[in-house]
Write a protein that holds these residues in place. Structure first.
Motif, PDB file in Angstrom:
ATOM      1  N   ARG A   1       0.834  -1.206   0.000  1.00 46.24           N
ATOM      2  CA  ARG A   1       0.000   0.000   0.000  1.00 46.24           C
ATOM      3  C   ARG A   1       0.866   1.251   0.000  1.00 46.24           C
TER       4      ARG A   1
ATOM      5  N   LEU B   1      -8.739  -3.507  -2.419  1.00 51.38           N
ATOM      6  CA  LEU B   1      -7.696  -2.524  -2.122  1.00 51.38           C
ATOM      7  C   LEU B   1      -6.317  -3.041  -2.520  1.00 51.38           C
TER       8      LEU B   1
ATOM      9  N   PRO C   1     -11.443   3.969  -8.173  1.00 54.72           N
ATOM     10  CA  PRO C   1     -12.275   2.911  -7.579  1.00 54.72           C
ATOM     11  C   PRO C   1     -13.722   3.132  -7.970  1.00 54.72           C
TER      12      PRO C   1
ATOM     13  N   TRP D   1      -4.563   3.865  -1.475  1.00 49.07           N
ATOM     14  CA  TRP D   1      -4.002   2.612  -1.990  1.00 49.07           C
ATOM     15  C   TRP D   1      -3.612   2.747  -3.464  1.00 49.07           C
TER      16      TRP D   1
ATOM     17  N   GLU E   1     -11.196   5.181   0.923  1.00 45.76           N
ATOM     18  CA  GLU E   1     -10.015   4.468   1.418  1.00 45.76           C
ATOM     19  C   GLU E   1      -9.094   4.083   0.269  1.00 45.76           C
ATOM     20  N   ALA E   2      -9.668   3.745  -0.883  1.00 46.40           N
ATOM     21  CA  ALA E   2      -8.854   3.359  -2.043  1.00 46.40           C
ATOM     22  C   ALA E   2      -7.935   4.489  -2.491  1.00 46.40           C
TER      23      ALA E   2
END
Length: 387
Positions: A38, A287, A306, A322, A318-319
């Protein structure tokens, strides 16, 4: 040498990830190793496109769900006389486009089922050209992102035309870019189970390559998290990277973005639901795959997105840590994934997307379909420091 630390050091130094190394990354299960992947993806994102997160104000316009095919994952398609079948007429399409313009849209994303009845004077291409010309005449300011490689093959087959002839005609009428959908997984063993009536891997590649050679940009996608293996995921990414390298070597834009589409199976046909064993995507798997996609493709396809429809807005946000740098579009309406049972919703306002981006402390920037900025970036609100 395929140790994790060696692989990650090598990509940070600017080398392309090998397919074998990509599989190694996808097979990691250790929390520390996944964290390192990540962090590497996020560092590459920062290096390749910076901190700003983009979004587009757009509207999905699915003009029909009547379709001759029976893909194993699709809950959207209907037969002509089946309950729930729809086919929008020209007036309805223009009304939806007018509403999109009122709400600030710069793009219409138009796709539909493969409807054998969609013809004018017995031919398929004139019907599609009329759709495009009507939108172009009434709303010339809208970018038309329209018709997947599968639709191009359908029109060409129906009318006995070459792919190039179909694409060139649509482009001349006003289509500005092509969705890289219908790719699912570019592995014919998977396609034979998932979508046996769809075009082959080779045909999808041929049509996308033809579009690039005609100067028409495309997007790229991967439908993940169903029956495919890590090796097949990486093979798919390898084909996308090769296509993009070829396009850029010839001086073409090629693919503007990569979008991961995690499988939603809640309303999928029962045989596939049983085989997959779950109804909603596994966020952790998505992810990790998005991080590996950034590492694998980012030097060649810098913009990664995403799907908030499939992952929910929290998952899509959240992606952005990542490897993703774009949160997608407002959509205004969404049928295909929602009918499959997705829980993310069908429409988001620009302010909602901006708030999600700002929650990470990063600037938000509206863009057009081809990633040109619109207006000024929206900076995160200032946080008052304690006295």
């Amino acid at each position: 040498m395929n140790s994790l630390s060696f692989i990650l050091r090598r990509v940070l130094a600017g080398y392309d990830l090998s397919p074998d190394a990509g599989v190694v990354l996808l097979q990691q299960t250790d929390v520390g190793a996944i964290s390192d992947i990540r962090e590497t993806a996020d560092a590459l994102r920062r290096q390749q496109v910076g901190e700003t997160v983009t979004y587009v104000v757009n509207r999905n316009l699915n003009f029909t769900n009547i379709c001759e095919q029976h893909c194993g994952f699709c809950a959207f398609r209907r037969d002509e006389n089946e309950a729930g079948a729809f086919w929008l007429d020209q007036t309805q399409i223009l009304e939806k486009a007018a509403d999109a313009v009122k709400r600030g849209a710069t793009e219409i994303c138009m796709q539909g089922g493969l409807n054998p009845g969609a013809k004018l004077q017995g031919a398929s291409l004139p019907y599609y050209l009329r759709l495009v010309a009507s939108l172009q005449e009434h709303f010339p300011q809208l970018h038309l992102h329209a018709f997947s490689p599968q639709e191009i093959q359908f029109i060409a087959r129906e009318d006995g035309l070459t792919y190039g002839a179909v694409i060139a005609a649509l482009q001349a009428a006003g289509v500005g870019s092509m969705p890289g959908t219908a790719a699912e997984v570019l592995d014919d063993r998977v396609r034979q189970i998932l979508c046996p009536e769809k075009i082959s891997t080779a045909t999808w590649i041929e049509i996308v390559q033809t579009a690039h050679q005609l100067g028409l940009p495309t997007t790229s996608t991967l439908l993940s998290g169903h029956i495919e293996t890590p090796e097949q995921q990486i093979h798919h990414l390898t084909l996308l990277r090769s296509l993009q390298q070829h396009a850029q070597a010839q001086g073409y834009r090629g693919m503007t973005e990569f979008i991961l589409l995690p499988f939603v199976g809640q309303a999928a046909p029962k045989p596939l639901r049983r085989r997959v064993g779950r109804d909603q995507p596994v966020l952790a798997d998505a992810l990790l795959l998005m991080a590996v996609a950034r590492i694998f493709l980012g030097r060649w396809i810098p913009h990664h997105q995403p799907s908030w429809v499939k992952l929910g807005l929290a998952g899509a946000t959240e992606a952005l840590t990542w490897g993703c740098d774009d949160i997608g579009g407002t959509l205004m309406e969404e049928h295909i994934t929602t009918m499959a049972g997705a829980l993310g919703g069908t429409s988001l306002e620009p302010a909602t997307l901006q708030t999600a981006i700002h929650s990470l402390g990063r600037p938000a920037q509206q863009r057009d379909t081809l990633y040109q900025p619109i207006g000024e970036p929206q900076l995160p609100p200032m946080v008052a420091l304690p006295l």
